[in-house]
Design a protein around this motif. Structure first.
Motif, PDB file in Angstrom:
ATOM      1  N   PRO A  34       0.961  -1.787   0.507  1.00  0.00           N
ATOM      2  CA  PRO A  34      -0.052   0.341   0.168  1.00  0.00           C
ATOM      3  C   PRO A  34       0.847   0.920  -0.179  1.00  0.00           C
ATOM      4  N   GLY A  35       0.152   2.459  -0.560  1.00  0.00           N
ATOM      5  CA  GLY A  35       1.106   3.561  -0.494  1.00  0.00           C
ATOM      6  C   GLY A  35       0.202   4.754   0.076  1.00  0.00           C
ATOM      7  N   LEU A  36       0.957   5.081   0.916  1.00  0.00           N
ATOM      8  CA  LEU A  36       0.224   6.413   1.924  1.00  0.00           C
ATOM      9  C   LEU A  36       0.319   7.820   0.851  1.00  0.00           C
ATOM     10  N   VAL A  37       0.340   8.376   0.832  1.00  0.00           N
ATOM     11  CA  VAL A  37       1.037   9.968   0.682  1.00  0.00           C
ATOM     12  C   VAL A  37       0.235  11.109   1.881  1.00  0.00           C
ATOM     13  N   THR A  38       1.485  11.878   2.457  1.00  0.00           N
ATOM     14  CA  THR A  38       0.449  12.498   3.089  1.00  0.00           C
ATOM     15  C   THR A  38       1.153  14.223   2.556  1.00  0.00           C
ATOM     16  N   ILE A  39      -0.037  15.139   2.994  1.00  0.00           N
ATOM     17  CA  ILE A  39       0.511  16.257   1.693  1.00  0.00           C
ATOM     18  C   ILE A  39       0.283  17.346   3.523  1.00  0.00           C
ATOM     19  N   LEU A  40       0.946  17.685   3.536  1.00  0.00           N
ATOM     20  CA  LEU A  40       1.469  19.419   4.818  1.00  0.00           C
ATOM     21  C   LEU A  40       1.910  20.520   4.465  1.00  0.00           C
ATOM     22  N   VAL A  41       0.465  21.445   4.336  1.00  0.00           N
ATOM     23  CA  VAL A  41       0.989  22.537   3.811  1.00  0.00           C
ATOM     24  C   VAL A  41       1.650  23.818   5.036  1.00  0.00           C
ATOM     25  N   GLY A  42       2.686  24.271   5.481  1.00  0.00           N
ATOM     26  CA  GLY A  42       2.866  25.072   6.330  1.00  0.00           C
ATOM     27  C   GLY A  42       3.960  24.683   6.998  1.00  0.00           C
ATOM     28  N   MET A 282      -6.451   4.907  18.077  1.00  0.00           N
ATOM     29  CA  MET A 282      -6.800   4.315  17.182  1.00  0.00           C
ATOM     30  C   MET A 282      -6.786   4.485  16.048  1.00  0.00           C
ATOM     31  N   THR A 283      -6.904   6.000  16.179  1.00  0.00           N
ATOM     32  CA  THR A 283      -7.349   6.984  14.506  1.00  0.00           C
ATOM     33  C   THR A 283      -6.113   6.249  14.011  1.00  0.00           C
ATOM     34  N   ILE A 284      -5.144   6.854  13.786  1.00  0.00           N
ATOM     35  CA  ILE A 284      -3.980   6.342  12.934  1.00  0.00           C
ATOM     36  C   ILE A 284      -3.772   5.157  12.468  1.00  0.00           C
ATOM     37  N   THR A 285      -4.184   4.150  13.162  1.00  0.00           N
ATOM     38  CA  THR A 285      -3.782   2.996  13.355  1.00  0.00           C
ATOM     39  C   THR A 285      -5.819   2.075  12.238  1.00  0.00           C
ATOM     40  N   MET A 286      -6.051   3.385  12.187  1.00  0.00           N
ATOM     41  CA  MET A 286      -7.047   2.653  11.620  1.00  0.00           C
ATOM     42  C   MET A 286      -7.502   3.218  10.616  1.00  0.00           C
ATOM     43  N   LEU A 287      -5.782   4.599  10.056  1.00  0.00           N
ATOM     44  CA  LEU A 287      -6.021   5.086   8.639  1.00  0.00           C
ATOM     45  C   LEU A 287      -4.963   3.754   8.017  1.00  0.00           C
ATOM     46  N   MET A 288      -4.168   3.618   8.740  1.00  0.00           N
ATOM     47  CA  MET A 288      -2.975   2.542   8.223  1.00  0.00           C
ATOM     48  C   MET A 288      -4.220   1.101   7.789  1.00  0.00           C
ATOM     49  N   HIS A 289      -5.148   0.850   8.473  1.00  0.00           N
ATOM     50  CA  HIS A 289      -6.805  -0.397   7.969  1.00  0.00           C
ATOM     51  C   HIS A 289      -6.776  -0.011   6.862  1.00  0.00           C
ATOM     52  N   ASN A 290      -7.925   1.384   6.590  1.00  0.00           N
ATOM     53  CA  ASN A 290      -8.174   1.909   5.068  1.00  0.00           C
ATOM     54  C   ASN A 290      -7.044   1.937   4.290  1.00  0.00           C
ATOM     55  N   THR A 291      -5.798   2.362   4.765  1.00  0.00           N
ATOM     56  CA  THR A 291      -5.012   2.159   3.146  1.00  0.00           C
ATOM     57  C   THR A 291      -4.288   0.901   2.447  1.00  0.00           C
ATOM     58  N   LEU A 292      -3.924   0.390   3.535  1.00  0.00           N
ATOM     59  CA  LEU A 292      -4.454  -1.260   2.949  1.00  0.00           C
ATOM     60  C   LEU A 292      -5.426  -1.090   2.606  1.00  0.00           C
ATOM     61  N   ARG A 293      -7.392  -1.329   2.856  1.00  0.00           N
ATOM     62  CA  ARG A 293      -8.506  -1.570   2.575  1.00  0.00           C
ATOM     63  C   ARG A 293      -8.390  -1.096   0.564  1.00  0.00           C
ATOM     64  N   SER A 294      -7.662   0.319   1.116  1.00  0.00           N
ATOM     65  CA  SER A 294      -7.675   0.638  -0.411  1.00  0.00           C
ATOM     66  C   SER A 294      -6.711   0.098  -1.553  1.00  0.00           C
ATOM     67  N   LEU A 295      -5.983  -0.733  -1.220  1.00  0.00           N
ATOM     68  CA  LEU A 295      -5.123  -1.475  -2.267  1.00  0.00           C
ATOM     69  C   LEU A 295      -5.822  -2.671  -2.082  1.00  0.00           C
ATOM     70  N   LYS A 296      -6.575  -3.358  -1.409  1.00  0.00           N
ATOM     71  CA  LYS A 296      -7.146  -4.741  -1.165  1.00  0.00           C
ATOM     72  C   LYS A 296      -8.247  -4.638  -2.323  1.00  0.00           C
ATOM     73  N   TYR A 297      -8.824  -3.036  -2.200  1.00  0.00           N
ATOM     74  CA  TYR A 297      -9.985  -2.871  -3.470  1.00  0.00           C
ATOM     75  C   TYR A 297      -9.366  -3.138  -4.564  1.00  0.00           C
ATOM     76  N   LYS A 298      -8.675  -2.237  -4.664  1.00  0.00           N
ATOM     77  CA  LYS A 298      -7.582  -2.150  -6.523  1.00  0.00           C
ATOM     78  C   LYS A 298      -7.048  -3.479  -7.314  1.00  0.00           C
ATOM     79  N   LEU A 299      -7.018  -4.592  -6.648  1.00  0.00           N
ATOM     80  CA  LEU A 299      -6.825  -5.652  -6.738  1.00  0.00           C
ATOM     81  C   LEU A 299      -7.806  -6.511  -6.339  1.00  0.00           C
ATOM     82  N   GLY A 300      -8.721  -6.196  -6.203  1.00  0.00           N
ATOM     83  CA  GLY A 300     -10.010  -6.691  -5.938  1.00  0.00           C
ATOM     84  C   GLY A 300      -9.883  -8.535  -5.290  1.00  0.00           C
ATOM     85  N   LEU A 301      -9.403  -7.775  -3.967  1.00  0.00           N
ATOM     86  CA  LEU A 301      -9.238  -9.484  -2.647  1.00  0.00           C
ATOM     87  C   LEU A 301     -10.789  -8.607  -2.501  1.00  0.00           C
TER      88      LEU A 301
END
Ligand code: NAD
Length: 302
Positions: A34-42, A282-301
């Motif tokens: 999974p690939g995650l980008v965080t954009i920080l302005v300032g 839990m918030t950052i943990t579930m952010l990781m979970h969602n990013t993994l989910r995003s890749l799994k959707y893409k791979l059709g898993l």
């Protein structure tokens, strides 16, 4: 009675371990992570520390991670172009724009420019709609409510038919968690009431709750006599009530308090989350979970 503590710090470790294993399996079978980008302005210090922790956690679980720091002077047009670039980047499954943004940039416009299929924060109107429909429509539940639901489930608390009372109606906690708990399905099927600043009998509603979720941002709002004996109390509130010197680092740190009078409530509740160390991790943990989910959707898993 002394309540069982639901520790976010322990559940975080459990979930991050599960994610790490799954990432390694996917890497072996499909050759991608999974690939995650965080954009920080300032250079807002709080934003820098949030983004640093997100990137550190992404690295720990084996993601491809990018921290994209932008000058506070970036134009709205350039920021939108940057998001478009990541929307089109195949190696990126999750895009996160750290808020707040400088005043000259329209936050709503920026958040709405993120591809809903890479909106791992779950704040895009498309994902809010998906969450409302429920079931297989849901892609990315917003991270804090998702973490709350996960804590309740992993603590073994029965949600089906339970009276859930949510204190607070914000878009990031109160409304989404209420919506999630009312859905048909595991970890939900509850009867839900939302209470807020205009509610007439706050105490009366809270007293009925088998599961009381408090996200008001008011220290010690919930009194022990508002809690039904044996109830599960989830305290989302994080309130800075002073400062102290850390024994570990010798530096000044904030004294944090939740929205529930913890010391008294733990003698009445069946389950309770501490502050800090409860919902927070839990918030950052579930952010990781969602990013993994995003890749799994893409791979059709999934
Ligand atoms: P918010 O200010 O957007 O919303 C607070 C809600 O609580 C409002 O809907 C308001 O009507 C209600 N409320 C406030 N005072 C009340 C009162 N006296 N009686 C009844 N209702 C009242 O806040 P938010 O963004 O939902 O955050 C709530 C709290 O949760 C804050 O302390 C915040 O720091 C914390 N929080 C923690 C996490 C985390 O731990 N990961 C994430 C998000 C928010």
């Amino acid at each position: 009675m002394t309540a069982t503590l639901i520790k976010g710090t322990d559940i975080r470790e459990e979930i991050l371990e599960e994610i790490t294993q799954e990432v390694a399996e996917i890497k072996e079978k499909h050759g991608v992570v999974p690939g995650l980008v965080t954009i920080l302005v300032g250079e807002n210090p709080a934003s820098i520390s949030y983004v640093t922790l997100k990137i550190k956690t992404a690295h720990r679980v084996g993601f491809h991670e990018i921290q994209d720091n932008q000058s506070p002077d970036i134009s709205e047009e350039d920021l939108l172009a940057l998001i478009d670039k990541y929307n089109k980047d195949d190696s990126i499954n999750g895009i996160l724009v750290q808020l707040p943004l400088p005043k000259h940039i329209d936050e709503k416009k920026v958040l709405n420019a993120i591809d809903p299929d890479k909106d791992v924060d779950g704040f895009h109107p498309v994902n809010v709609g998906r969450l409302m429909i429920g079931g297989s429509e849901v892609k990315f539940p917003p991270c804090t409510p998702y973490g709350i639901q996960e804590m309740i489930v992993r603590a073994g608390v029965e949600t089906s038919g339970a009276e859930v009372v949510v204190v607070g109606r914000s878009n990031i906690v109160g409304k989404p968690i209420a919506n999630m708990m009312v859905q048909k399905g595991p970890g939900a099927n509850a009867t839900v009431t939302i209470v807020h600043t205009r509610t007439k009998d706050l105490a009366g509603h809270c007293k009925r709750a088998d599961i009381l979720i408090v996200a008001a941002g008011v220290p010690d709002l919930v009194k022990p006599e508002w809690i039904k004996p044996g109830a599960c109390v989830i305290d989302v509130g994080v309130n800075r009530v002073g400062e102290k010197i850390s024994e570990k680092t010798g530096k000044k740190i904030a004294i944090l308090k939740g929205d529930v009078d913890f010391d008294a409530a733990k003698e009445i509740a069946g389950f309770i989350t501490p502050v800090p160390g409860g919902v927070g991790p839990m918030t950052i943990t579930m952010l990781m979970h969602n990013t993994l989910r995003s890749l799994k959707y893409k791979l059709g898993l999934i």
